[in-house]
Motif scaffolding. Structure first.
Motif, PDB file in Angstrom:
ATOM      1  N   LEU A 148      32.683  49.875  37.689  1.00 16.90           N
ATOM      2  CA  LEU A 148      32.761  48.415  37.705  1.00 16.90           C
ATOM      3  C   LEU A 148      31.669  47.837  36.834  1.00 16.90           C
ATOM      4  O   LEU A 148      30.478  48.021  37.114  1.00 16.90           O
ATOM      5  N   HIS A 157      29.663  44.753  35.923  1.00 21.08           N
ATOM      6  CA  HIS A 157      29.414  43.594  36.779  1.00 21.08           C
ATOM      7  C   HIS A 157      28.066  42.963  36.481  1.00 21.08           C
ATOM      8  O   HIS A 157      27.264  43.477  35.696  1.00 21.08           O
ATOM      9  N   SER A 200      27.049  37.658  40.469  1.00 23.94           N
ATOM     10  CA  SER A 200      28.348  37.037  40.201  1.00 23.94           C
ATOM     11  C   SER A 200      29.219  37.102  41.454  1.00 23.94           C
ATOM     12  O   SER A 200      29.504  38.193  41.956  1.00 23.94           O
ATOM     13  N   CYS A 221      32.343  39.273  40.857  1.00 24.18           N
ATOM     14  CA  CYS A 221      32.057  40.704  40.935  1.00 24.18           C
ATOM     15  C   CYS A 221      31.826  41.125  42.383  1.00 24.18           C
ATOM     16  O   CYS A 221      32.282  42.198  42.810  1.00 24.18           O
ATOM     17  N   ARG A 222      31.140  40.299  43.138  1.00 19.75           N
ATOM     18  CA  ARG A 222      30.851  40.634  44.528  1.00 19.75           C
ATOM     19  C   ARG A 222      32.128  40.727  45.371  1.00 19.75           C
ATOM     20  O   ARG A 222      32.242  41.560  46.256  1.00 19.75           O
ATOM     21  N   ARG A 226      33.506  44.068  44.634  1.00 17.85           N
ATOM     22  CA  ARG A 226      32.662  45.089  45.262  1.00 17.85           C
ATOM     23  C   ARG A 226      32.933  45.179  46.759  1.00 17.85           C
ATOM     24  O   ARG A 226      33.016  46.275  47.325  1.00 17.85           O
ATOM     25  N   LEU A 235      28.517  51.342  39.603  1.00 20.74           N
ATOM     26  CA  LEU A 235      28.203  49.986  39.175  1.00 20.74           C
ATOM     27  C   LEU A 235      27.433  50.018  37.862  1.00 20.74           C
ATOM     28  O   LEU A 235      26.417  50.705  37.749  1.00 20.74           O
ATOM     29  N   GLU A 260      25.704  47.373  35.210  1.00 23.65           N
ATOM     30  CA  GLU A 260      25.365  45.983  34.888  1.00 23.65           C
ATOM     31  C   GLU A 260      25.723  45.686  33.434  1.00 23.65           C
ATOM     32  O   GLU A 260      25.428  46.469  32.538  1.00 23.65           O
ATOM     33  N   VAL A 298      33.038  39.210  33.240  1.00 21.99           N
ATOM     34  CA  VAL A 298      33.018  40.219  34.300  1.00 21.99           C
ATOM     35  C   VAL A 298      33.651  39.586  35.547  1.00 21.99           C
ATOM     36  O   VAL A 298      33.671  38.358  35.664  1.00 21.99           O
ATOM     37  N   PRO A 299      34.182  40.409  36.448  1.00 20.53           N
ATOM     38  CA  PRO A 299      34.131  41.869  36.472  1.00 20.53           C
ATOM     39  C   PRO A 299      35.204  42.498  35.609  1.00 20.53           C
ATOM     40  O   PRO A 299      36.242  41.900  35.339  1.00 20.53           O
ATOM     41  N   SER A 309      39.077  38.876  38.744  1.00 17.20           N
ATOM     42  CA  SER A 309      38.786  39.360  40.095  1.00 17.20           C
ATOM     43  C   SER A 309      39.952  39.251  41.071  1.00 17.20           C
ATOM     44  O   SER A 309      40.181  40.165  41.876  1.00 17.20           O
TER      45      SER A 309
END
Length: 221
Positions: free
Chosen positions: A4, A6, A10, A13-14, A17, A29, A31, A50-51, A63
């Motif tokens: 991912l 990410h 964000s 992104c979270r 996750r 993960l 970055e 992102v993501p 997402s």
């Protein structure tokens, strides 16, 4: 290995996750400084956002569809109800947080306070910060109203709607921009979701130059 790309704070992104972690799908993960528009990253996602999830050899962007694909490929434990009307309510609330809440709150608090500094775009706009601080009260009150009638935001079971909301609020909580004393049932809801194993990696996030408050990783606030 799934990967991912990410940014730690964000909310989009979270959300991904949280979905992956809840379903116990392992992911590496990475970055990604998306604002630098590195050519390699732009090849992964021409939208430059992102993501981006690399899964089964495919590059997946955006997402909401990522989370729905994860749900279809890994239906247990479910993050969507079975009834079409209930699934609609989940999608409605995911859109509420990723669109309305993001535009009125997250972009005016988190992006002004953190993203501008990280991406070297200048100083926070105080007008935007004030507007975001005012708008979050309305959203917390709306969440409180929902939780007066339901165990979780979209109904009586936890769904992707809860993860979408928690993704935004946890990012803002990292910079102490959530008044948890405003609503007891919103606070209790967040304490429940914050204590889930899926939340552990979020609570371990550290962003250089922005140390989290002491309560951020405290399951009892």
């Amino acid at each position: 290995m799934n990967r991912l790309f990410h940014v730690p704070l964000s909310p989009f992104c979270r959300k991904v996750r949280l979905s992956l972690a809840e379903k116990k799908i392992e992911v590496e993960l990475v970055e990604e400084k998306y604002w630098e528009q590195d050519p390699e990253f732009m090849r992964r996602n021409p939208a430059g956002k992102v993501p981006v999830l690399k899964m089964k050899g495919r590059m997946l962007a955006e997402s909401a569809p990522i989370c729905e694909l994860i749900e279809e490929l890994h239906p247990d434990p479910p993050l969507f109800p079975r009834k079409p009307e209930d699934r609609y309510e989940v999608r409605r609330l995911v859109s509420w947080f990723d669109d309305k809440f993001h535009n009125e709150v997250t972009s005016k608090l988190l992006y002004e306070r953190v993203n501008k500094k990280i991406t070297k775009q200048g100083y926070p706009d105080s007008k935007n910060v004030k507007e975001g601080a005012k708008a979050i009260k309305y959203h917390l009150d709306y969440m409180s109203w929902l939780l007066d009638q339901r165990r979780w935001l979209a109904g009586n079971v936890m769904t992707l709607a809860d993860f979408a909301a928690a993704a935004h609020l946890s990012s803002l909580d990292y910079i102490s921009d959530v008044d948890w004393d405003r609503s007891e049932n919103v606070r209790d809801w967040y304490a429940k979701i914050k204590s889930r194993p899926a939340f552990r990696s979020l609570l371990a996030d550290q962003v250089s130059g922005f140390p989290p408050p002491a309560h951020y990783a405290d399951l009892d606030f």
